[in-house]
Design a protein around this motif. Structure first.
Motif, mmCIF file in Angstrom:
data_model
loop_
_atom_site.group_PDB
_atom_site.id
_atom_site.type_symbol
_atom_site.label_atom_id
_atom_site.label_comp_id
_atom_site.label_asym_id
_atom_site.label_seq_id
_atom_site.Cartn_x
_atom_site.Cartn_y
_atom_site.Cartn_z
ATOM 1 N N TYR A 5 0.854 -1.178 0.000
ATOM 2 C CA TYR A 5 0.000 0.000 0.000
ATOM 3 C C TYR A 5 0.891 1.229 0.000
ATOM 4 O O TYR A 5 1.726 1.392 0.895
ATOM 5 C CB TYR A 5 -0.911 -0.043 1.224
ATOM 6 N N ILE A 6 0.747 2.071 -1.018
ATOM 7 C CA ILE A 6 1.591 3.251 -1.181
ATOM 8 C C ILE A 6 0.752 4.512 -1.002
ATOM 9 O O ILE A 6 -0.308 4.648 -1.617
ATOM 10 C CB ILE A 6 2.264 3.263 -2.571
ATOM 11 N N TYR A 7 1.229 5.410 -0.170
ATOM 12 C CA TYR A 7 0.599 6.709 0.064
ATOM 13 C C TYR A 7 1.380 7.739 -0.746
ATOM 14 O O TYR A 7 2.595 7.856 -0.598
ATOM 15 C CB TYR A 7 0.655 7.037 1.559
ATOM 16 N N LEU A 8 0.718 8.489 -1.611
ATOM 17 C CA LEU A 8 1.369 9.495 -2.438
ATOM 18 C C LEU A 8 1.271 10.854 -1.755
ATOM 19 O O LEU A 8 0.171 11.374 -1.558
ATOM 20 C CB LEU A 8 0.735 9.549 -3.824
ATOM 21 N N SER A 9 2.414 11.405 -1.388
ATOM 22 C CA SER A 9 2.464 12.658 -0.640
ATOM 23 C C SER A 9 3.212 13.726 -1.434
ATOM 24 O O SER A 9 4.126 13.408 -2.185
ATOM 25 C CB SER A 9 3.184 12.424 0.698
ATOM 26 N N LYS A 66 -4.741 6.693 6.632
ATOM 27 C CA LYS A 66 -4.177 6.068 5.427
ATOM 28 C C LYS A 66 -2.663 5.911 5.552
ATOM 29 O O LYS A 66 -2.102 4.923 5.077
ATOM 30 C CB LYS A 66 -4.544 6.874 4.181
ATOM 31 N N ILE A 67 -2.006 6.863 6.201
ATOM 32 C CA ILE A 67 -0.563 6.719 6.430
ATOM 33 C C ILE A 67 -0.308 5.540 7.359
ATOM 34 O O ILE A 67 0.617 4.754 7.150
ATOM 35 C CB ILE A 67 0.043 8.022 6.985
ATOM 36 N N LYS A 68 -1.138 5.389 8.366
ATOM 37 C CA LYS A 68 -0.983 4.279 9.307
ATOM 38 C C LYS A 68 -1.123 2.934 8.584
ATOM 39 O O LYS A 68 -0.424 1.971 8.893
ATOM 40 C CB LYS A 68 -2.038 4.382 10.411
ATOM 41 N N GLU A 69 -2.005 2.861 7.589
ATOM 42 C CA GLU A 69 -2.241 1.625 6.835
ATOM 43 C C GLU A 69 -1.167 1.334 5.791
ATOM 44 O O GLU A 69 -0.995 0.190 5.387
ATOM 45 C CB GLU A 69 -3.587 1.712 6.092
ATOM 46 N N CYS A 70 -0.458 2.366 5.320
ATOM 47 C CA CYS A 70 0.444 2.169 4.181
ATOM 48 C C CYS A 70 1.740 1.465 4.572
ATOM 49 O O CYS A 70 2.127 1.420 5.733
ATOM 50 C CB CYS A 70 0.746 3.506 3.506
ATOM 51 N N ASP A 71 2.397 0.936 3.535
ATOM 52 C CA ASP A 71 3.722 0.334 3.693
ATOM 53 C C ASP A 71 4.814 1.323 3.306
ATOM 54 O O ASP A 71 5.897 1.327 3.877
ATOM 55 C CB ASP A 71 3.847 -0.900 2.787
ATOM 56 N N GLU A 89 2.696 14.883 7.236
ATOM 57 C CA GLU A 89 2.549 13.505 6.751
ATOM 58 C C GLU A 89 3.844 12.712 6.914
ATOM 59 O O GLU A 89 3.827 11.574 7.393
ATOM 60 C CB GLU A 89 2.132 13.504 5.275
ATOM 61 N N ILE A 90 4.955 13.311 6.530
ATOM 62 C CA ILE A 90 6.223 12.582 6.582
ATOM 63 C C ILE A 90 6.690 12.397 8.021
ATOM 64 O O ILE A 90 7.189 11.330 8.393
ATOM 65 C CB ILE A 90 7.297 13.280 5.720
ATOM 66 N N GLY A 91 6.507 13.399 8.855
ATOM 67 C CA GLY A 91 6.851 13.241 10.274
ATOM 68 C C GLY A 91 6.061 12.117 10.907
ATOM 69 O O GLY A 91 6.599 11.290 11.652
#
Length: 135
Positions: A5-9, A66-71, A89-91
């Motif tokens: 799972y990828i989060y696009l930031s 969603k960040i918590k779910e992503c890899d 988000e990155i922190g």
């Protein structure tokens, strides 16, 4: 192989066209392996122009869940010098031990580049790194 799972930031507030362009390019580059992954594109849900969040809390809750779910977080570093959301988000992702792969070289906030586990020469290089090492 389990799905990743990828989060696009990346900076998107007042940069809707640029945000849409790079996320669509990422989707195209990931098409050959789409059966092995899912991804979350924040701008699809809230873009601050046409799809404003009902509250900032609602936006924060959705994005952090969603960040918590992503890899993996794929981070467009361009214009992050003024992107409070990207910094948050990155922190948050790093505090959770998530892998952050970045790309970009325009107006970068230094702490974000330092938070990346790898920085690609461009989007294609960053995605190739993900495909080789994480999929």
């Amino acid at each position: 192989m389990s799905k990743k799972y990828i989060y696009l930031s990346g900076a998107s507030k007042h940069r809707e066209d640029e945000g849409k362009a790079w996320t669509q390019a990422a989707e195209q580059l990931l098409l050959p392996v789409i059966e092995h992954l899912d991804f979350f594109v924040p701008q699809i849900h809230f873009d601050y122009t046409f799809r404003k969040p009902p509250t900032e809390k609602a936006c924060l809750t959705l994005f952090t869940s969603k960040i918590k779910e992503c890899d993996i977080v794929l981070l467009n570093l361009n214009h992050t010098d003024k992107s409070v959301g990207s910094g948050y988000e990155i922190g948050y992702a790093k505090a959770l031990g998530k892998v952050v792969i970045g790309f970009g070289n325009e107006e970068i906030y230094g702490w974000l580049s330092e938070s990346c586990d790898y920085i690609g020469e461009d989007l294609e290089d960053a995605i190739q790194y993900i495909l080789i090492h994480y999929l």
